[in-house]
Design an enzyme around this catalytic site. Structure first.
Site, PDB file in Angstrom:
ATOM      1  N   LYS A 197       0.720  -1.227  -0.038  1.00  0.00           N
ATOM      2  CA  LYS A 197       0.000  -0.012   0.216  1.00  0.00           C
ATOM      3  C   LYS A 197       0.735   1.229  -0.003  1.00  0.00           C
ATOM      4  CE  LYS A 197      -3.417  -2.826   0.389  1.00  0.00           C
ATOM      5  NZ  LYS A 197      -2.766  -4.212   0.336  1.00  0.00           N
TER       6      LYS A 197
HETATM    7  C1  LIG Z   1      -9.810  -3.611  -1.006  1.00  0.00           C
HETATM    8  C2  LIG Z   1      -9.016  -4.121   0.277  1.00  0.00           C
HETATM    9  N1  LIG Z   1      -9.720  -4.036   1.477  1.00  0.00           N
HETATM   10  C3  LIG Z   1      -9.014  -4.553   2.426  1.00  0.00           C
HETATM   11  C4  LIG Z   1      -7.800  -4.968   2.514  1.00  0.00           C
HETATM   12  C5  LIG Z   1      -7.099  -5.570   3.899  1.00  0.00           C
HETATM   13  O1  LIG Z   1      -6.196  -4.859   4.176  1.00  0.00           O
HETATM   14  P1  LIG Z   1      -5.158  -5.511   5.394  1.00  0.00           P
HETATM   15  O2  LIG Z   1      -4.429  -6.470   4.833  1.00  0.00           O
HETATM   16  O3  LIG Z   1      -4.361  -4.308   5.951  1.00  0.00           O
HETATM   17  O4  LIG Z   1      -6.134  -6.119   6.504  1.00  0.00           O
HETATM   18  C6  LIG Z   1      -7.172  -5.180   1.086  1.00  0.00           C
HETATM   19  C7  LIG Z   1      -5.761  -5.858   1.314  1.00  0.00           C
HETATM   20  O5  LIG Z   1      -4.865  -5.769   0.429  1.00  0.00           O
HETATM   21  C8  LIG Z   1      -7.540  -4.673   0.273  1.00  0.00           C
HETATM   22  O6  LIG Z   1      -7.297  -4.657  -0.775  1.00  0.00           O
END
Ligand SMILES: Cc1ncc(COP(=O)(O)O)c(C=O)c1O
Length: 425
Positions: A197
């Site tokens: 990210k």
């Molecule tokens: C659209 C989206 N939402 C939520 C997440 C979850 O994020 P995390 O891995 O920090 O929990 C991701 C992870 O890539 C994502 O692409």
């Protein structure tokens, strides 16, 4: 034998191609040396790494409240939990997103209601309107793969039904759409600092909120016990009783906050590189008529960290073959819908939501999204890509499309409504 366009690995975060500068490492090293790793210790809020990171986020995004947490999933769940929806409430979300979005809805006690995506893989607001009912208690919007959703249209539906909107802005930190940062349109915005990210701390995330009382509840729920939520307010805190809320230990630690804060200095540069590489590549493949590059909802409302295009006139089998041919040329291309690749961005692979249903039954729930995804190819564009990498990508796409066009008449446009998809077989 035909020589591949490139033999070097395609740069991606999971091969170590990350946008982290040596200078960024000083702050977490200092945080480690301080031996104060927990955010709620004897120090004043503004003297902690998490407090400073949150202040920087508030300034950057222009929001009144920001909370650093342990992941993007935790941030989405906290955004929903702090709305105090009744258990089992329906929460609308798109059928094209990472499985973490519906998972976060479930974590918050809700039930995901899947909404179609249009041919550009954006949340389909017309389908949202069709599926709205008094049972739908909130909407989770996703700015998937760094493309903004149509927030004015979605907010209009939410206002009509008087329900809140939580933005899963996990893939879109730094994206400004219509003059506003994604994540700041709705009642709450969730971001991630996982390695792929805009800010990379391995794991992590943050939540932004407009309303002070909702924010206070989110802070308590994240694990601020025994009055610690009050430290997040410079003035008098909202009058909530923290004992009314469970504690989920979604806090961010000091080491990660120090790293994320340091990386913010280079975020504008990262965004510039992403945009300039993306625009360069898209410009150089614009004449390839069989390719439909994903279009933004308003001009310029994308980050550029992923190139998604569709081959709308061919079968899913051919899309899968084109992705494989691109991989043979040295580019990490993925057909989003491939029978041999259980991609968790495709809703039919969220079997945890549909126990007892067959994949064909699940796909039939969102026929348009199924069709659009079956035509789509996804290529990561890391901010570490050089111009030479971009030229390789252009050459690989042109080579594969030209080769397939000369050997397969089926790459020629056909009527979209006779398109075969693997799932139709
Ligand atoms: C659209 C989206 N939402 C939520 C997440 C979850 O994020 P995390 O891995 O920090 O929990 C991701 C992870 O890539 C994502 O692409």
């Amino acid at each position: 034998m035909d020589k591949a366009v490139r033999t070097l690995p395609w740069p991606t975060y999971d091969k170590g191609n990350v946008f982290v500068d040596d200078e960024d490492l000083g702050a977490p090293r200092q945080a480690l040396a301080n031996r104060l790793y927990f955010r709620y210790d004897y120090r004043a809020y503004n003297d902690t790494e998490t407090g400073r990171f949150e202040a920087a986020l508030r300034r950057y995004l222009g929001v009144p409240h920001a909370l650093a947490v342990s992941s993007g999933t935790a941030a989405i769940a906290l955004g929903l939990m702090s709305l105090e929806l009744e258990p089992g409430a329906l929460v609308a979300c798109p059928g094209f997103t990472f499985a973490a979005t519906p998972s976060a809805i479930m974590l918050a006690g809700g039930r995901p209601l899947l909404i179609e995506c249009d041919h550009n893989l954006h949340f389909d607001v017309a389908d949202l309107e069709r599926k709205m009912s008094p049972a739908v208690r909130a909407i989770v919007v996703v700015h998937m793969r760094g493309f903004a959703s149509d927030m004015p249209a979605i907010l209009a539906v939410a206002n009509k039904w008087n329900i809140p909107v939580v933005e899963d802005a996990v893939p879109s930190l730094g994206l400004v759409a219509g003059g506003k940062h994604t994540g700041t349109f709705g009642d709450a915005g969730a971001f991630s600092t996982q390695s792929d990210k805009s800010l990379n701390t391995g794991e992590g995330g943050f939540l932004v909120c407009r309303d002070a009382t909702q924010f206070a509840k989110a802070v308590v729920l994240s694990g601020a016990y025994e009055g610690r939520f009050k430290r997040h307010f410079a003035g008098p805190p909202p009058e909530i009783c923290d004992l009314d809320y469970p504690l989920f230990s979604f806090r961010m630690d000091e080491i990660r906050a120090a790293l994320a804060h340091a990386e913010m200095a280079r975020l504008p540069r990262r965004l510039e590189i992403l945009r300039s590489n993306y625009d360069y590549v898209v410009d150089q493949i614009a004449d390839l008529e069989r390719i439909s590059v994903r279009q933004p909802v308003i001009p310029g409302s994308y980050l550029g960290d992923s190139l998604i295009f569709r081959l709308p006139h061919v079968s899913n089998d051919h899309v899968v073959q084109v992705a494989a041919a691109l991989r043979s040329e040295g580019v990490d291309a993925r057909a989003l819908a491939s029978a041999n690749d259980p991609n968790v961005r495709c809703f039919w692979n969220w079997r945890f939501l549909f126990r007892g249903k067959s994949p064909a039954e699940i796909r039939a729930l969102l026929p348009a999204t199924t069709q659009h995804l079956s035509h789509a190819i996804d290529i990561p564009m890391s901010p570490t890509l050089t111009r030479a990498d971009c030229d390789d990508l252009i050459r690989a796409i042109r080579k594969v499309m030209q080769r397939r066009a000369s050997s397969h008449a089926d790459l020629a446009p056909r009527s979209a409504d006779v398109v075969e998809t693997a799932e139709a077989k």
